[in-house]
Motif scaffolding. Structure first.
Motif, PDB file in Angstrom:
ATOM      1  N   PRO A  24      30.430  42.059  43.737  1.00  0.00           N
ATOM      2  CA  PRO A  24      30.910  42.033  42.348  1.00  0.00           C
ATOM      3  C   PRO A  24      32.298  42.646  42.161  1.00  0.00           C
ATOM      4  O   PRO A  24      32.921  42.431  41.121  1.00  0.00           O
ATOM      5  N   MET A  25      32.769  43.388  43.177  1.00  0.00           N
ATOM      6  CA  MET A  25      34.068  44.051  43.039  1.00  0.00           C
ATOM      7  C   MET A  25      35.196  43.304  43.745  1.00  0.00           C
ATOM      8  O   MET A  25      36.342  43.789  43.770  1.00  0.00           O
ATOM      9  N   ILE A  26      34.923  42.137  44.321  1.00  0.00           N
ATOM     10  CA  ILE A  26      36.016  41.375  44.908  1.00  0.00           C
ATOM     11  C   ILE A  26      36.974  40.964  43.791  1.00  0.00           C
ATOM     12  O   ILE A  26      36.558  40.629  42.684  1.00  0.00           O
ATOM     13  N   PRO A  27      38.286  41.017  44.050  1.00  0.00           N
ATOM     14  CA  PRO A  27      39.233  40.751  42.967  1.00  0.00           C
ATOM     15  C   PRO A  27      39.386  39.270  42.651  1.00  0.00           C
ATOM     16  O   PRO A  27      39.387  38.418  43.539  1.00  0.00           O
ATOM     17  N   VAL A  28      39.506  38.981  41.376  1.00  0.00           N
ATOM     18  CA  VAL A  28      39.886  37.660  40.888  1.00  0.00           C
ATOM     19  C   VAL A  28      41.179  37.848  40.105  1.00  0.00           C
ATOM     20  O   VAL A  28      41.205  38.531  39.083  1.00  0.00           O
ATOM     21  N   MET A  29      42.256  37.304  40.620  1.00  0.00           N
ATOM     22  CA  MET A  29      43.583  37.558  40.081  1.00  0.00           C
ATOM     23  C   MET A  29      43.826  39.067  39.943  1.00  0.00           C
ATOM     24  O   MET A  29      44.261  39.565  38.905  1.00  0.00           O
ATOM     25  N   ASN A  30      43.516  39.783  41.024  1.00  0.00           N
ATOM     26  CA  ASN A  30      43.807  41.207  41.162  1.00  0.00           C
ATOM     27  C   ASN A  30      43.001  42.122  40.252  1.00  0.00           C
ATOM     28  O   ASN A  30      43.332  43.302  40.127  1.00  0.00           O
ATOM     29  N   GLY A 239      43.937  32.867  30.740  1.00  0.00           N
ATOM     30  CA  GLY A 239      45.112  33.245  29.971  1.00  0.00           C
ATOM     31  C   GLY A 239      46.350  33.513  30.796  1.00  0.00           C
ATOM     32  O   GLY A 239      47.225  34.277  30.380  1.00  0.00           O
ATOM     33  N   LEU A 240      46.469  32.888  31.957  1.00  0.00           N
ATOM     34  CA  LEU A 240      47.637  33.105  32.803  1.00  0.00           C
ATOM     35  C   LEU A 240      48.865  32.377  32.267  1.00  0.00           C
ATOM     36  O   LEU A 240      48.758  31.318  31.643  1.00  0.00           O
ATOM     37  N   THR A 241      50.023  32.957  32.540  1.00  0.00           N
ATOM     38  CA  THR A 241      51.274  32.272  32.274  1.00  0.00           C
ATOM     39  C   THR A 241      51.483  31.205  33.348  1.00  0.00           C
ATOM     40  O   THR A 241      51.289  31.482  34.534  1.00  0.00           O
ATOM     41  N   PRO A 242      51.864  29.988  32.985  1.00  0.00           N
ATOM     42  CA  PRO A 242      52.061  28.935  33.992  1.00  0.00           C
ATOM     43  C   PRO A 242      53.107  29.323  35.032  1.00  0.00           C
ATOM     44  O   PRO A 242      54.020  30.106  34.764  1.00  0.00           O
ATOM     45  N   ASP A 243      52.959  28.783  36.205  1.00  0.00           N
ATOM     46  CA  ASP A 243      53.902  28.915  37.316  1.00  0.00           C
ATOM     47  C   ASP A 243      53.847  30.284  37.990  1.00  0.00           C
ATOM     48  O   ASP A 243      53.526  30.385  39.165  1.00  0.00           O
ATOM     49  N   ILE A 244      54.189  31.356  37.275  1.00  0.00           N
ATOM     50  CA  ILE A 244      54.191  32.675  37.900  1.00  0.00           C
ATOM     51  C   ILE A 244      53.671  33.707  36.917  1.00  0.00           C
ATOM     52  O   ILE A 244      54.067  33.741  35.757  1.00  0.00           O
ATOM     53  N   ASP A 245      52.728  34.530  37.376  1.00  0.00           N
ATOM     54  CA  ASP A 245      52.130  35.546  36.524  1.00  0.00           C
ATOM     55  C   ASP A 245      51.913  36.803  37.359  1.00  0.00           C
ATOM     56  O   ASP A 245      52.152  36.822  38.571  1.00  0.00           O
ATOM     57  N   GLY A 246      51.463  37.839  36.692  1.00  0.00           N
ATOM     58  CA  GLY A 246      51.195  39.107  37.355  1.00  0.00           C
ATOM     59  C   GLY A 246      52.226  40.153  36.994  1.00  0.00           C
ATOM     60  O   GLY A 246      53.377  39.838  36.662  1.00  0.00           O
ATOM     61  N   PRO A 247      51.846  41.419  37.065  1.00  0.00           N
ATOM     62  CA  PRO A 247      52.756  42.498  36.654  1.00  0.00           C
ATOM     63  C   PRO A 247      53.991  42.635  37.520  1.00  0.00           C
ATOM     64  O   PRO A 247      54.990  43.221  37.090  1.00  0.00           O
ATOM     65  N   GLY A 248      53.960  42.083  38.749  1.00  0.00           N
ATOM     66  CA  GLY A 248      55.114  42.196  39.627  1.00  0.00           C
ATOM     67  C   GLY A 248      55.953  40.939  39.716  1.00  0.00           C
ATOM     68  O   GLY A 248      56.806  40.824  40.608  1.00  0.00           O
ATOM     69  N   ARG A 249      55.753  40.026  38.800  1.00  0.00           N
ATOM     70  CA  ARG A 249      56.413  38.717  38.932  1.00  0.00           C
ATOM     71  C   ARG A 249      57.935  38.795  38.881  1.00  0.00           C
ATOM     72  O   ARG A 249      58.627  37.983  39.502  1.00  0.00           O
ATOM     73  N   GLU A 250      58.489  39.770  38.173  1.00  0.00           N
ATOM     74  CA  GLU A 250      59.942  39.843  38.047  1.00  0.00           C
ATOM     75  C   GLU A 250      60.590  40.565  39.223  1.00  0.00           C
ATOM     76  O   GLU A 250      61.821  40.567  39.347  1.00  0.00           O
ATOM     77  N   SER A 251      59.764  41.159  40.085  1.00  0.00           N
ATOM     78  CA  SER A 251      60.329  41.917  41.213  1.00  0.00           C
ATOM     79  C   SER A 251      60.486  41.080  42.474  1.00  0.00           C
ATOM     80  O   SER A 251      61.081  41.539  43.453  1.00  0.00           O
ATOM     81  N   VAL A 252      59.975  39.862  42.471  1.00  0.00           N
ATOM     82  CA  VAL A 252      60.010  39.006  43.655  1.00  0.00           C
ATOM     83  C   VAL A 252      61.170  38.022  43.535  1.00  0.00           C
ATOM     84  O   VAL A 252      61.363  37.409  42.483  1.00  0.00           O
ATOM     85  N   PRO A 253      61.949  37.846  44.599  1.00  0.00           N
ATOM     86  CA  PRO A 253      63.076  36.904  44.533  1.00  0.00           C
ATOM     87  C   PRO A 253      62.612  35.495  44.167  1.00  0.00           C
ATOM     88  O   PRO A 253      61.640  34.987  44.739  1.00  0.00           O
ATOM     89  N   PRO A 260      52.190  27.526  41.608  1.00  0.00           N
ATOM     90  CA  PRO A 260      51.860  28.739  40.865  1.00  0.00           C
ATOM     91  C   PRO A 260      51.532  29.906  41.791  1.00  0.00           C
ATOM     92  O   PRO A 260      50.948  29.718  42.849  1.00  0.00           O
ATOM     93  N   VAL A 261      51.882  31.111  41.333  1.00  0.00           N
ATOM     94  CA  VAL A 261      51.586  32.324  42.085  1.00  0.00           C
ATOM     95  C   VAL A 261      51.247  33.448  41.111  1.00  0.00           C
ATOM     96  O   VAL A 261      51.582  33.399  39.927  1.00  0.00           O
ATOM     97  N   PHE A 262      50.594  34.479  41.662  1.00  0.00           N
ATOM     98  CA  PHE A 262      50.302  35.701  40.908  1.00  0.00           C
ATOM     99  C   PHE A 262      50.759  36.854  41.781  1.00  0.00           C
ATOM    100  O   PHE A 262      50.357  36.973  42.939  1.00  0.00           O
ATOM    101  N   ILE A 263      51.591  37.729  41.221  1.00  0.00           N
ATOM    102  CA  ILE A 263      52.203  38.805  41.983  1.00  0.00           C
ATOM    103  C   ILE A 263      51.773  40.152  41.411  1.00  0.00           C
ATOM    104  O   ILE A 263      51.980  40.437  40.227  1.00  0.00           O
ATOM    105  N   GLY A 264      51.182  41.000  42.261  1.00  0.00           N
ATOM    106  CA  GLY A 264      50.765  42.322  41.830  1.00  0.00           C
ATOM    107  C   GLY A 264      51.915  43.300  41.766  1.00  0.00           C
ATOM    108  O   GLY A 264      53.071  42.974  42.073  1.00  0.00           O
ATOM    109  N   ASN A 265      51.603  44.523  41.381  1.00  0.00           N
ATOM    110  CA  ASN A 265      52.609  45.575  41.278  1.00  0.00           C
ATOM    111  C   ASN A 265      53.113  45.997  42.655  1.00  0.00           C
ATOM    112  O   ASN A 265      52.369  45.999  43.634  1.00  0.00           O
ATOM    113  N   GLY A 266      54.399  46.380  42.706  1.00  0.00           N
ATOM    114  CA  GLY A 266      54.948  47.044  43.872  1.00  0.00           C
ATOM    115  C   GLY A 266      55.032  46.208  45.126  1.00  0.00           C
ATOM    116  O   GLY A 266      54.979  46.754  46.239  1.00  0.00           O
TER     117      GLY A 266
END
Length: 355
Positions: A24-30, A239-253, A260-266
């Motif tokens: 039950p603790m496996i992550p789904v979109m982090n 409720g994901l944002t299309p194409d790229i989502d996640g709290p770290g999306r602006e930190s990745v080149p 589509p991708v989901f990028i975590g923090n740090g």
């Protein structure tokens, strides 16, 4: 209204992911899947939740505590030995005060719980079972009912060409408290194979509630991967944002992203790497120069060294994929595993860390 979420399973089909992390603790979109379930209950107005836990319970109790951080009251009943679906309910009977939902802890669904509650109240039966239509019911439990929805039979895993219906048990129930009286105490009991058929045989009214909602059992690696693809495509709305989502999306080149991708923090991603499509990076992941991570799920603090490639695979927390290594389709890499540089991991491999 209360809810019981069945979280006692060992998740053997997901090993090695579940050697350290309960299913039950496996992550789904982090986010731990159980947390998504609890948030869904809160949104439906259900704030009193009982968790019968058995396998690695401390991972669950330490994360959620008393549930107050989610606006819930969460209580735990630890099973010393597995009791089955009905046995687990009997074991928490002292906490149940009235009608209650039962949710399987490994089912991802878009089911509207408020609508199911309204249907249950309208029918006035002893229980309401969520049903889903499938193309091939042979791997499931078929549920036969009349035009009004009253259930007359349960047929477990019939041959495809002999199945009486394509409507199957989807693992969410709304039950009156007196159902607990029909469950013997002190031994494992299956609600699907024993309790429900006995209630039907005794003439007690159970009803099916059939919907076209999204539904998937996350219990196999291919289903777990597939569920993320469904979320990315909007088939299962989170409720994901299309194409790229996640709290770290602006930190990745941006040069590295193939949505589509989901990028975590740090996360640290080299500009010459390729991330995506259909890829999740957990918090603190590192992807080196020229590396490719496609159609894959990386949990927290995974390192993918320069020139490595990960295709349609799952990599658990703190694992390291060495420079130039290849992780083939369907592979599952366990917590803390180290794949040596230049290694080619075959399709559908299961890699466990070696002490």
């Amino acid at each position: 209204m209360q809810a019981v979420v069945l979280v006692g399973g060992e998740g053997t089909r997901l090993r090695p992911l579940t050697l350290e992390t309960p299913k039950p603790m496996i992550p789904v979109m982090n986010m731990p899947f159980l947390e998504r379930t609890l948030r869904r209950l809160k949104e439906a107005g259900i704030e009193d939740v009982i968790l019968p836990a058995g396998y690695l319970p401390e991972a669950i109790t330490s994360h959620f505590g008393d549930g107050s951080s989610l606006g819930l009251r969460v209580r735990y009943v630890i099973e010393e030995t597995p009791l089955g679906t009905a046995g687990a309910l009997k074991n928490v009977a002292d906490f149940i005060t009235g009608p209650f939902f039962v949710l399987n802890g490994d089912v991802l669904t878009s089911l509207d719980l408020r609508a199911m509650l309204a249907a249950h109240r309208e029918k006035g039966g002893l229980g309401t079972l969520h049903l889903i239509r499938v193309d091939d019911p042979s791997a499931f439990g078929c549920v036969v009912h009349d035009p009004d929805g009253r259930i007359s039979a349960f047929v477990e895993k019939p041959e495809r060409d002999k199945a009486p219906t394509n409507e199957v048990n989807a693992g969410t129930y709304l039950l009156e408290r007196e159902v607990l009286d029909a469950i013997p105490a002190g031994r494992p009991v299956s609600i699907e194979r024993e309790t429900f058929p006995q209630l039907i045989a005794a003439g007690r009214p159970l009803y099916g509630y059939t919907t076209d909602d999204y539904w998937i059992d996350l219990g196999k690696p291919e289903a777990y991967l597939g569920a993320h693809r469904n979320v990315f495509d909007g088939v299962m709305p989170l409720g994901l944002t299309p194409d790229i989502d996640g709290p770290g999306r602006e930190s990745v080149p941006t040069t590295a992203i193939r949505p589509p991708v989901f990028i975590g923090n740090g996360c640290a991603v080299d500009s010459s790497a390729v991330i995506g499509p259909y890829t999740v990076l957990g918090d603190g992941c590192s992807v080196g120069a020229g590396a490719v991570v496609a159609d894959s799920l990386l949990w927290d603090r995974v390192t993918v060294d320069a020139g490595a490639r990960v295709d349609a695979a799952i990599v658990a927390s703190r694992a390291r994929i060495g420079a130039g290594a290849r992780i083939a389709h369907g592979s599952v890499i366990g917590h803390d595993a180290v794949i040596e540089p230049g290694t080619h991991v075959e399709e559908n491999a299961r890699i466990v860390a070696v002490d």
